[in-house]
Design a protein around this motif. Sequence first.
Motif, PDB file in Angstrom:
ATOM      1  N   PHE A 253      12.077  48.444 -15.272  1.00  0.00           N
ATOM      2  CA  PHE A 253      12.564  47.812 -14.032  1.00  0.00           C
ATOM      3  C   PHE A 253      12.264  46.320 -13.941  1.00  0.00           C
ATOM      4  O   PHE A 253      12.577  45.687 -12.949  1.00  0.00           O
ATOM      5  CB  PHE A 253      11.910  48.482 -12.809  1.00  0.00           C
ATOM      6  N   LEU A 254      11.656  45.768 -15.003  1.00  0.00           N
ATOM      7  CA  LEU A 254      11.108  44.408 -14.874  1.00  0.00           C
ATOM      8  C   LEU A 254      12.159  43.357 -14.543  1.00  0.00           C
ATOM      9  O   LEU A 254      11.887  42.407 -13.829  1.00  0.00           O
ATOM     10  CB  LEU A 254      10.368  44.004 -16.157  1.00  0.00           C
ATOM     11  N   ASP A 255      13.360  43.550 -15.067  1.00  0.00           N
ATOM     12  CA  ASP A 255      14.375  42.521 -14.858  1.00  0.00           C
ATOM     13  C   ASP A 255      15.244  42.785 -13.636  1.00  0.00           C
ATOM     14  O   ASP A 255      16.144  42.008 -13.336  1.00  0.00           O
ATOM     15  CB  ASP A 255      15.261  42.411 -16.116  1.00  0.00           C
ATOM     16  N   ARG A 256      14.984  43.888 -12.959  1.00  0.00           N
ATOM     17  CA  ARG A 256      15.829  44.179 -11.790  1.00  0.00           C
ATOM     18  C   ARG A 256      15.432  43.283 -10.615  1.00  0.00           C
ATOM     19  O   ARG A 256      14.273  42.921 -10.466  1.00  0.00           O
ATOM     20  CB  ARG A 256      15.650  45.636 -11.369  1.00  0.00           C
ATOM     21  N   ASP A 257      16.451  42.962  -9.790  1.00  0.00           N
ATOM     22  CA  ASP A 257      16.105  42.143  -8.630  1.00  0.00           C
ATOM     23  C   ASP A 257      15.436  43.012  -7.567  1.00  0.00           C
ATOM     24  O   ASP A 257      15.375  44.232  -7.694  1.00  0.00           O
ATOM     25  CB  ASP A 257      17.354  41.427  -8.083  1.00  0.00           C
ATOM     26  N   ILE A 258      14.926  42.344  -6.547  1.00  0.00           N
ATOM     27  CA  ILE A 258      14.183  43.099  -5.523  1.00  0.00           C
ATOM     28  C   ILE A 258      14.881  43.016  -4.172  1.00  0.00           C
ATOM     29  O   ILE A 258      14.264  43.133  -3.122  1.00  0.00           O
ATOM     30  CB  ILE A 258      12.729  42.598  -5.421  1.00  0.00           C
ATOM     31  N   LYS A 259      16.190  42.787  -4.233  1.00  0.00           N
ATOM     32  CA  LYS A 259      16.963  42.732  -2.976  1.00  0.00           C
ATOM     33  C   LYS A 259      16.769  44.008  -2.170  1.00  0.00           C
ATOM     34  O   LYS A 259      16.934  45.106  -2.701  1.00  0.00           O
ATOM     35  CB  LYS A 259      18.462  42.561  -3.301  1.00  0.00           C
ATOM     36  N   GLY A 260      16.381  43.819  -0.913  1.00  0.00           N
ATOM     37  CA  GLY A 260      16.257  44.984  -0.030  1.00  0.00           C
ATOM     38  C   GLY A 260      14.940  45.729  -0.162  1.00  0.00           C
ATOM     39  O   GLY A 260      14.671  46.644   0.611  1.00  0.00           O
ATOM     40  N   GLN A 261      14.124  45.337  -1.137  1.00  0.00           N
ATOM     41  CA  GLN A 261      12.807  45.994  -1.252  1.00  0.00           C
ATOM     42  C   GLN A 261      11.977  45.610  -0.038  1.00  0.00           C
ATOM     43  O   GLN A 261      11.928  44.458   0.367  1.00  0.00           O
ATOM     44  CB  GLN A 261      12.089  45.521  -2.534  1.00  0.00           C
ATOM     45  N   LYS A 262      11.308  46.615   0.495  1.00  0.00           N
ATOM     46  CA  LYS A 262      10.503  46.352   1.694  1.00  0.00           C
ATOM     47  C   LYS A 262       9.030  46.235   1.323  1.00  0.00           C
ATOM     48  O   LYS A 262       8.460  47.133   0.713  1.00  0.00           O
ATOM     49  CB  LYS A 262      10.713  47.468   2.722  1.00  0.00           C
ATOM     50  N   ILE A 263       8.486  45.099   1.665  1.00  0.00           N
ATOM     51  CA  ILE A 263       7.092  44.834   1.310  1.00  0.00           C
ATOM     52  C   ILE A 263       6.291  44.559   2.586  1.00  0.00           C
ATOM     53  O   ILE A 263       6.717  43.776   3.436  1.00  0.00           O
ATOM     54  CB  ILE A 263       6.992  43.619   0.357  1.00  0.00           C
ATOM     55  N   ALA A 264       5.155  45.256   2.705  1.00  0.00           N
ATOM     56  CA  ALA A 264       4.323  45.088   3.892  1.00  0.00           C
ATOM     57  C   ALA A 264       3.147  44.176   3.562  1.00  0.00           C
ATOM     58  O   ALA A 264       2.479  44.354   2.548  1.00  0.00           O
ATOM     59  CB  ALA A 264       3.822  46.435   4.374  1.00  0.00           C
ATOM     60  N   VAL A 265       2.936  43.202   4.418  1.00  0.00           N
ATOM     61  CA  VAL A 265       1.764  42.340   4.266  1.00  0.00           C
ATOM     62  C   VAL A 265       0.676  42.891   5.179  1.00  0.00           C
ATOM     63  O   VAL A 265       0.908  43.185   6.349  1.00  0.00           O
ATOM     64  CB  VAL A 265       2.108  40.885   4.664  1.00  0.00           C
ATOM     65  N   ILE A 266      -0.499  43.057   4.629  1.00  0.00           N
ATOM     66  CA  ILE A 266      -1.592  43.640   5.416  1.00  0.00           C
ATOM     67  C   ILE A 266      -2.229  42.558   6.288  1.00  0.00           C
ATOM     68  O   ILE A 266      -2.807  41.599   5.787  1.00  0.00           O
ATOM     69  CB  ILE A 266      -2.643  44.287   4.488  1.00  0.00           C
ATOM     70  N   LYS A 267      -2.069  42.763   7.605  1.00  0.00           N
ATOM     71  CA  LYS A 267      -2.516  41.776   8.588  1.00  0.00           C
ATOM     72  C   LYS A 267      -3.997  41.429   8.406  1.00  0.00           C
ATOM     73  O   LYS A 267      -4.379  40.268   8.370  1.00  0.00           O
ATOM     74  CB  LYS A 267      -2.291  42.370   9.982  1.00  0.00           C
ATOM     75  N   GLU A 268      -4.790  42.499   8.269  1.00  0.00           N
ATOM     76  CA  GLU A 268      -6.251  42.297   8.198  1.00  0.00           C
ATOM     77  C   GLU A 268      -6.666  41.468   6.983  1.00  0.00           C
ATOM     78  O   GLU A 268      -7.754  40.906   6.957  1.00  0.00           O
ATOM     79  CB  GLU A 268      -6.981  43.645   8.143  1.00  0.00           C
ATOM     80  N   LEU A 269      -5.808  41.437   5.970  1.00  0.00           N
ATOM     81  CA  LEU A 269      -6.196  40.738   4.744  1.00  0.00           C
ATOM     82  C   LEU A 269      -5.535  39.362   4.624  1.00  0.00           C
ATOM     83  O   LEU A 269      -5.531  38.737   3.572  1.00  0.00           O
ATOM     84  CB  LEU A 269      -5.880  41.604   3.521  1.00  0.00           C
ATOM     85  N   LEU A 270      -4.998  38.890   5.738  1.00  0.00           N
ATOM     86  CA  LEU A 270      -4.527  37.495   5.752  1.00  0.00           C
ATOM     87  C   LEU A 270      -5.118  36.760   6.935  1.00  0.00           C
ATOM     88  O   LEU A 270      -4.620  35.723   7.349  1.00  0.00           O
ATOM     89  CB  LEU A 270      -3.004  37.429   5.794  1.00  0.00           C
ATOM     90  N   GLY A 271      -6.179  37.321   7.507  1.00  0.00           N
ATOM     91  CA  GLY A 271      -6.761  36.707   8.699  1.00  0.00           C
ATOM     92  C   GLY A 271      -8.142  36.162   8.421  1.00  0.00           C
ATOM     93  O   GLY A 271      -8.368  35.487   7.416  1.00  0.00           O
ATOM     94  N   ASP A 272      -9.070  36.484   9.324  1.00  0.00           N
ATOM     95  CA  ASP A 272     -10.442  35.985   9.198  1.00  0.00           C
ATOM     96  C   ASP A 272     -11.053  36.433   7.867  1.00  0.00           C
ATOM     97  O   ASP A 272     -10.783  37.522   7.393  1.00  0.00           O
ATOM     98  CB  ASP A 272     -11.311  36.538  10.342  1.00  0.00           C
ATOM     99  N   GLY A 273     -11.863  35.563   7.345  1.00  0.00           N
ATOM    100  CA  GLY A 273     -12.572  35.915   6.120  1.00  0.00           C
ATOM    101  C   GLY A 273     -11.781  35.597   4.866  1.00  0.00           C
ATOM    102  O   GLY A 273     -12.264  35.781   3.762  1.00  0.00           O
ATOM    103  N   ILE A 274     -10.549  35.120   5.050  1.00  0.00           N
ATOM    104  CA  ILE A 274      -9.745  34.744   3.890  1.00  0.00           C
ATOM    105  C   ILE A 274      -9.664  33.210   3.849  1.00  0.00           C
ATOM    106  O   ILE A 274      -9.341  32.578   4.852  1.00  0.00           O
ATOM    107  CB  ILE A 274      -8.307  35.328   3.993  1.00  0.00           C
ATOM    108  N   ASP A 275      -9.976  32.649   2.691  1.00  0.00           N
ATOM    109  CA  ASP A 275      -9.936  31.186   2.573  1.00  0.00           C
ATOM    110  C   ASP A 275      -8.537  30.653   2.891  1.00  0.00           C
ATOM    111  O   ASP A 275      -7.530  31.263   2.505  1.00  0.00           O
ATOM    112  CB  ASP A 275     -10.286  30.766   1.131  1.00  0.00           C
ATOM    113  N   ASP A 276      -8.516  29.518   3.574  1.00  0.00           N
ATOM    114  CA  ASP A 276      -7.235  28.906   3.944  1.00  0.00           C
ATOM    115  C   ASP A 276      -6.361  28.660   2.725  1.00  0.00           C
ATOM    116  O   ASP A 276      -5.165  28.939   2.732  1.00  0.00           O
ATOM    117  CB  ASP A 276      -7.478  27.568   4.663  1.00  0.00           C
ATOM    118  N   ALA A 277      -7.005  28.131   1.679  1.00  0.00           N
ATOM    119  CA  ALA A 277      -6.226  27.782   0.481  1.00  0.00           C
ATOM    120  C   ALA A 277      -5.564  29.022  -0.106  1.00  0.00           C
ATOM    121  O   ALA A 277      -4.424  28.979  -0.565  1.00  0.00           O
ATOM    122  CB  ALA A 277      -7.128  27.123  -0.549  1.00  0.00           C
TER     123      ALA A 277
END
Lengths: 501, 94, 484
Positions: A253-277
């Motif tokens: 599947f490496l060369d297939r595009d990802i159109k329509g793929q649903k990806i969830a970003v975990i809120k808790e892991l982009l907030g406090d305790g994560i370096d700004d950079a």
Amino acid sequence: MQHLTLKELQKKLRGGETTAVEAAQKVFTQIQKHEPVVKAYLQTFEKDALEQAQKADELLRSTNGAAADKQPLLGIPLAIKDNMNLLNTETTCASKILKGYISPYTATAVQKLQAAGAVIVGKTNLDEFAMGSSTENSAFQQTTNPWDRARVPGGSSGGAAAAVAADECFGCLGSDTGGSIRQPASFCGVVGLKPTYGLVSRYGLVAFASSLDQIGPLAKTVADAALILNVIAGYDEQDSTSVKQPVKDYTEFLDRDIKGQKIAVIKELLGDGIDDAVRQTIQTALDGLRKQGAIIEEIAMPSFKYALAAYYLVATSEASANLARFDGVRFGHRSKNARDMLELFKKSRAEGFGAEVKRRIMLGTYALSAGYYDAYYLKAQKVRTVIKQDYNKAFARYDAVLSPTSPSVAFKFGEKVNDPLSMYLSDIATIPVNLAGLPGISVPCGTAGDAVSGTVGDAVSGATGGLPVGLQLVAGEFAEQKLLQIAAAVERGSRFERIRL
Amino acid sequence: MTISINDAGHVANLARLDLSAQELATYTEQLNQILAYAQELNKLNTDQVEPTYHSIETGTILREDKVIDFPNQAGLLQNGPDVSGTSFVVPRIL
Amino acid sequence: MTEYEAVIGLEIHTHLKTRSKMFCACSTEFGKQPNSSACPVCTGQPGALPVLNQEAVNLAIRCGLALNCTINKKSVFARKNYFYPDLPKGYQISQFDLPVTSNGFVNIQLPDGAEKRIGITRAHLEEDAGKLVHQGAEGIEGATASHVDLNRSSVPLLEIVSEPDIRSAEEARAYLDKIKSILQFAGVSDANMEEGKLRCDANVSIRPAGQKEFGVKVEIKNMNSFRAVERAIKIEIERQKQVLTTGQTVAQETRSYDEAAGRTVSMRSKEESHDYRYFPEPDLLPLLIDDAWIDRVKKELPELAEQRIRRYQDEHGISAYDARVLTLDKAVSDFFDAAAKLYAGDKKSIVNWLTTDVLGYLKTENLELSQTKLTPENLVEMLGLIDNQTISGKIGKELIVQILKTGASARQLVETSGRRQITDESTLQKIVQEVLAANPQQLAQYRSGKTALKGYFVGETMKKTKGQAAPQLVNQILDRLLKI
């Protein structure tokens, strides 16, 4: 040539554009040049490797490259983490207690690499018994981060990540109990894949926490990781926890595009305790994914805040039993100061194990001891169920969940070594994945900021600018194909460039 | 729940670790820190939750009852710190 | 004085009859060179992993069925953590809160013939440890060093735990005999305690008769034979009675049986007792057993002692007592079945020879049947010679000892020793006449009414013929001659 990817080398070998001997020689030249600083390897096998490379060349020549159909890694120089058995080589787990231990057998995953024609060039450094996040717990040497020699390579597969990043091999097997493949991959700017629990045999991998440990590749690219996974994945009748799965081509599947793929970003892991950079670099990578047609949404994983505590109770409990076999009776260090059997046990172990290992044995022994089992071990295993349920809910709606691999970029030596809890916190994003047994991958998605001072690789700077940031993707169990597909899209969409030493 | 130095000493004995007083003191403090952190778990109600010992839900695999001799018995003995004949030697047991 | 009642529970460890070990493919064969039946798994090498032997599970199910246990659809292996030089991994893989079988019972025969039910709490699978051979001394005390041999490490064991239903040393013995018989008949284990294939620990407490609460429990270890178990329990009950009647309290502890001294000695107190830190073995997934598997084992389940006892009574008219004696040892019962097939005569005569002469011989010589040269064939051959009056029963009793020892054919023994029975009437009559002539005094007494002296003349005739005279014929001749 040592800067080629595995896939590129594979093509050149098959096409007769280069030879396995030349590839191996280039790797050993690179090792000689950079090991004095990087110190990724605990041992190398130059003579054996060149012999194997020669045999590979003969095969390739006599079959006009066709031998590589049956042996996809034929002539490719790879390394293994020094907690995997390889017959008649020393396996130390970077511990004094195993110094001089000669493996009487070969781990299944390593044996599969050999069967696929790989040339094993050496065994890489790690935190003692894979316990740590910086490789500072190695009893033998400090591996440095090829991007900044003042910084750790991450851990516990720090030697593996550094060796791949420094082009001292074309890929390496690591092991991951709570992030030990992904976190160092993130720190060193390489790809690190922890497969679903049960996909790769653990037979011959010196156990840290048996229900969490899993072998996986560290590689220069997502495609390289997939090529190695193709070889090591599969049921093994010597590992009762290995799972019968239909054989898959993980590069499919490496060369297939990802159109329509649903990806969830975990809120808790982009907030406090994560370096700004780190956060900013991840945000940029998210834009890249959106551009490729992925649908990105944010979700909450409320149970994750319990994952670290649950992990340390489960992992140390299992470790306390797994490390009981290092007792000075049949192998390993035996104290010279013991007058009787009890002293032999206690002194051999006290002299042989390092501080972090002892700390974890103490914690695990306590958590299992009479009167505390329910409060600690059992409770932790229940929390594990809740974490698994949270993931299941997510995978009912999403193809993958995403977070930074680590809250920070590579930190400096000594920064966390005296504060176990803060060291443990650097695994906050990777640990839930092991608890749930899911496949996870760290892909370099950029470097932190732009403030690169001095020459990359030579930098001894205080700033974190220019250091690689890893993006972690997690998919449902045995959904490695999809995981790699999205990871390849991250790779394509990011501006990250591998370091060249 | 806090651990005393005595508790830590008991645990060290269970784990067969000969720790110095200094080490015991350090580990006692660090274990208390970690266990205090682990108290967080009590905030999550798990009364109705089954534990997950394995992330795999199938039954264990079984092996046919067939004898296969291990080909490298010398390799098992070569690592012995004290070997006599083909036996590992240990000091007397008190 | 207070009457006390003993409360006893037994924990029996038995080796399972598998070819390979519990968690690796090494042979279970005994008596090999130290560490020659060893591999990374059973020597606890770093990275080695256990894989469960299917046959061990089959045998556990079989045993569970024979013990009237529930076979649990899901059971879990657990690590039992402790350090010992013969325990390579630093933990033993056992089962803890979810054993493979549980809640069974067996019926034992009490000395008065009554039956009593003893509950089986559980029978669970576990691996054995290796062996320590102490150097420089007979036993552990005084030894300067020990040699570790891991050939036995990971050999499969079944631990059978009884309910505390046993009330005396004799009951404990009867229970042990019963379990041994079940293990042997079900083909689960050789159950030979002397070879270490069966080991037994006892939990013993006493309480005032009529009291419901249990007394303080003492665990007894190091009993090396069935007789030792019986004696150790007896001794321990007496010791506890002594303690209580002198106003002291029994300490909860583990005691070791010292056979030579005939006493139990404290090994460790409750405070020193092990904290095994059991937790589910992460290297093995739960053992799942479905109905189809149980049915399959049920179909293969061999005939047990109880069934044989019934069959012996129904088919051969053997008494309940004899049937029970025959089935105490599976080897004897198997021998009987084989002999009965070969023998056309009354099967009871096989029973008589087995239960009296053969078992008597085994007991005095302290042997197992398999250690003798007796076969169903050579026994039946001898019975044939008795039936056709070639030899007398008395001669048979001499011959069987030789057959047990040498395996010789009865027919050949008779030929070479000339010990054929004298059945020729005129020859025999002549001998009887000589006997009467040589004993005029006794003959006179007989004639004056002391008819019991006939037995004396029979005896003298037998003596004179070295037992070769056919007894019935001697009687007939005597009757005739004495009338005159």
